[in-house]
Design an enzyme around this catalytic site. Structure first.
Site, PDB file in Angstrom:
ATOM      1  N   ASP A 212       0.832  -1.198   0.000  1.00 26.63           N
ATOM      2  CA  ASP A 212       0.000   0.000   0.000  1.00 26.63           C
ATOM      3  C   ASP A 212       0.876   1.260   0.000  1.00 26.63           C
ATOM      4  O   ASP A 212       1.872   1.327   0.727  1.00 26.63           O
ATOM      5  CB  ASP A 212      -0.872  -0.033   1.267  1.00 26.63           C
ATOM      6  CG  ASP A 212      -1.929   1.043   1.266  1.00 26.63           C
ATOM      7  OD1 ASP A 212      -2.732   1.060   0.326  1.00 26.63           O
ATOM      8  OD2 ASP A 212      -1.955   1.858   2.209  1.00 26.63           O
ATOM      9  N   GLU A 263       8.257 -24.913  -4.446  1.00 25.50           N
ATOM     10  CA  GLU A 263       7.032 -25.489  -3.880  1.00 25.50           C
ATOM     11  C   GLU A 263       5.922 -24.459  -3.951  1.00 25.50           C
ATOM     12  O   GLU A 263       6.170 -23.266  -3.804  1.00 25.50           O
ATOM     13  CB  GLU A 263       7.271 -25.860  -2.420  1.00 25.50           C
ATOM     14  CG  GLU A 263       8.150 -27.073  -2.304  1.00 25.50           C
ATOM     15  CD  GLU A 263       7.863 -27.849  -1.039  1.00 25.50           C
ATOM     16  OE1 GLU A 263       7.409 -27.225  -0.069  1.00 25.50           O
ATOM     17  OE2 GLU A 263       8.071 -29.057  -1.044  1.00 25.50           O
TER      18      GLU A 263
END
Ligand code: NOJ
Length: 565
Positions: A212, A263
């Protein structure tokens, strides 16, 4: 646990769906959307065909700014769920191949954050105050703000506190609402605090962070008066786009890259929310060692005009590909595309002034244009973000009653700027019933109304209605997303890989005035007609998908087509 097979990071071509959790789906019937509501709707998102979800803040918050006032960065607001519920959401999303990106809010916290409360209770000059930007006021009694900076949400960017002994005291800086004190990024303790937060969420298998106000954080140490600049300009200033940011983002990149890329969810990304006045201002954020990605707001800021859009696309294509700077036509801060394009406007955060009203004869053009814009968005090279409800063609709700509005911009501007509530109205899932299926059916009880009122016509945009309609907005988005996944030229694009070029590519083709025509190899042509009359389609073998009727080889106004060519 699933593994990641592609050699290219997933985020370079991902289509990410932005969820505003309080408005997406409510599972417990309190009129506020929650993580469980979202988890139950994961099949909808998987069917739509997106790759990831970005969740805007779901942390404990007094909601001075829709959750962008965070009181605890490492927890879930009890109204929205729990940490265990977050983990379940991430796990179930992973089963469907969906990644989850969380929102990091580092420019400011909530005035109810324990560190800010501790700062208020401590003396001027204390380490507690040093976490924030406290200063003495000007004038004989210190009753004038320390400088002339204005809040992005209107009014002064400073609020005076009462000291623990009861006397009027220092002032603190808040570039946004008074309930959002700015952190002091020159204090290393702030940096360590945020590094822990980043590791916390990535460790819970968040696939990335949306950052943000990534152009904020560092302020000029002098905190000197500004002459003539407004925060909305988004130009480099004493509080935006400071050079110090880039060293910080290099450090964060090292953290992101330290997570195992092989992964699921794979290499972690961070996408900065950077509003800018020019491409030159954005450029430093695109350094290879900085944040993996920065939003590219060029499409949002452009009007519905072929020349303007083409320039917006070209600039970004030369500055950085859409893999580094994802494309976006809407989010929870700007008026919905259907309504914006009806008036031909570009968008700006924090306001919706001058928008056409529902029932305005211009709106149907807005729908056609938003459909065409969706095909443009999803044909451009790289990654793209979709804001919830865009796939339903939701218009901006411009007729919200004043007393229902919650955006601090509305309040702080004395009601002169309507603010951003109109694009945050809870989604319609069913064509009728209590809250159009947003909350569960309350049975014989009256039920709690949604936190923002839905208009009476909301049901006509409902998911239920659109799923069954081959001509609906939803069907267009789903078809486009399926094709985008399977077509070798789309997304990052195969040719870009083979050419060894630095990013995904596109080639502009000549077309009639008012059109946008480009090619992506192998074998894909995009054409959009933003002009007044129908134009011939460019040479092609087959129409793969069109945003409106395409007959006799002609592309009508405000229509786009994906072609095999
Ligand atoms: C950008 C967010 O998207 C917006 O909703 C928020 O109000 C400001 N940053 C302040 O956090």
């Amino acid at each position: 646990m699933s593994t990641v097979t592609s050699t290219r990071p997933w985020w370079q071509e991902a289509v990410v769906y932005e969820v505003y959790p309080r408005s997406f789906a409510d599972a417990d019937g309190d009129g506020i959307g929650d993580l469980d509501g979202l988890r139950r709707r994961l099949p909808y998102l998987a069917d739509l065909g997106v790759d990831a979800i970005w969740l805007t803040p779901f942390y404990p918050s007094p909601l001075a700014d829709g959750g962008y006032d965070v009181a605890d960065y490492r927890d879930v607001d009890p109204r929205l769920g729990s940490l265990a519920g977050f983990d379940e959401l991430v796990a179930e999303a992973a089963e469907r191949g969906l990644r989850v990106i969380v929102d990091l809010v580092p420019n400011h916290c909530s005035s109810e954050h324990p560190y800010f409360e501790a700062a208020l209770a401590a003396a001027p000059g204390s380490p507690e105050r040093e976490m924030f930007l406290f200063r003495d006021g000007r004038g004989p009694d210190g009753d004038e703000p320390p400088n002339n900076w204005q809040s992005v949400f209107h009014g002064p960017a400073w609020t005076r506190v009462t000291e623990p002994d009861g006397r009027p005291g220092q002032w603190y800086l808040h570039l946004f609402d008074a309930g959002q004190p700015d952190w002091n990024w020159r204090n290393p303790a702030v940096n360590s605090y945020f590094e822990d937060i980043i590791r916390f969420w990535l460790g819970r298998r968040a696939a990335g962070l949306r950052i943000d106000v990534a152009h904020g954080l560092f302020k000029d140490p002098q905190l000197a008066d500004l002459s003539g600049l407004a925060a909305e300009d988004h130009a480099p200033s004493a509080y935006f786009h400071r050079a110090e940011l880039h060293e910080l983002y290099r450090l964060w990149r090292v953290i992101l890259d330290s997570f195992e890329p092989d992964e699921f969810p794979g290499a972690r990304t961070a996408v900065g929310e950077v509003w800018y006045d020019s491409p030159a201002t954005l450029k430093p954020y695109l350094d290879a060692t900085g944040l993996p990605q920065v939003f590219n707001f060029n499409l949002i800021m452009s009007r519905w005009d072929a020349a303007e859009l083409r320039q917006a696309i070209e600039v970004m294509d030369t500055l950085a590909g859409g893999d580094r700077a994802p494309w976006v036509i809407g989010n929870h801060d700007v008026a919905r595309p259907v309504t914006r394009y009806a008036g031909g406007q570009g968008g700006q955060p924090n306001g919706a002034a001058g928008l056409p009203r529902i029932g305005d004869p211009e709106l149907p053009a807005g729908f056609r244009r938003a459909r065409a814009a969706a095909l443009l968005l999803l044909a451009l090279p790289g990654s793209a973000y979709i804001y919830q409800g865009e796939e339903l063609g939701l218009p901006e709700v411009v007729e919200l009653p004043d007393e229902a509005r919650q955006d601090p911009t509305f309040r702080r501007s004395g009601g002169t700027v309507p603010g951003r509530d109109g694009c945050r109205v809870p989604l319609p899932w069913t064509s009728g019933g209590h809250s159009f299926g947003f909350s569960p059916d309350p049975g014989d009880h009256p039920g709690t109304p949604p936190w923002l009122p839905q208009p009476s016509y909301w049901g006509q945009y409902s998911v239920a209605r659109q799923l069954a309609d081959p001509d609906s907005f939803f069907t267009l988005y789903r078809d486009a997303l399926r094709l985008r996944r399977s077509h070798p030229a789309l997304g990052y694009g195969e040719a870009a890989d083979l050419s060894g070029a630095s990013g995904p590519r596109m080639t502009w083709l000549d077309g009639p005035a008012g059109t946008l025509v480009f090619r992506r190899d192998p074998g894909f042509v995009f054409a959009a007609n933003l002009g007044q009359g129908a134009v011939p389609l460019p040479p092609h073998r087959q129409v793969l998908l069109a945003s409106g009727p395409v007959e006799d080889g002609k592309l009508p106004p405000d229509t786009a087509a994906w072609l095999a060519g």
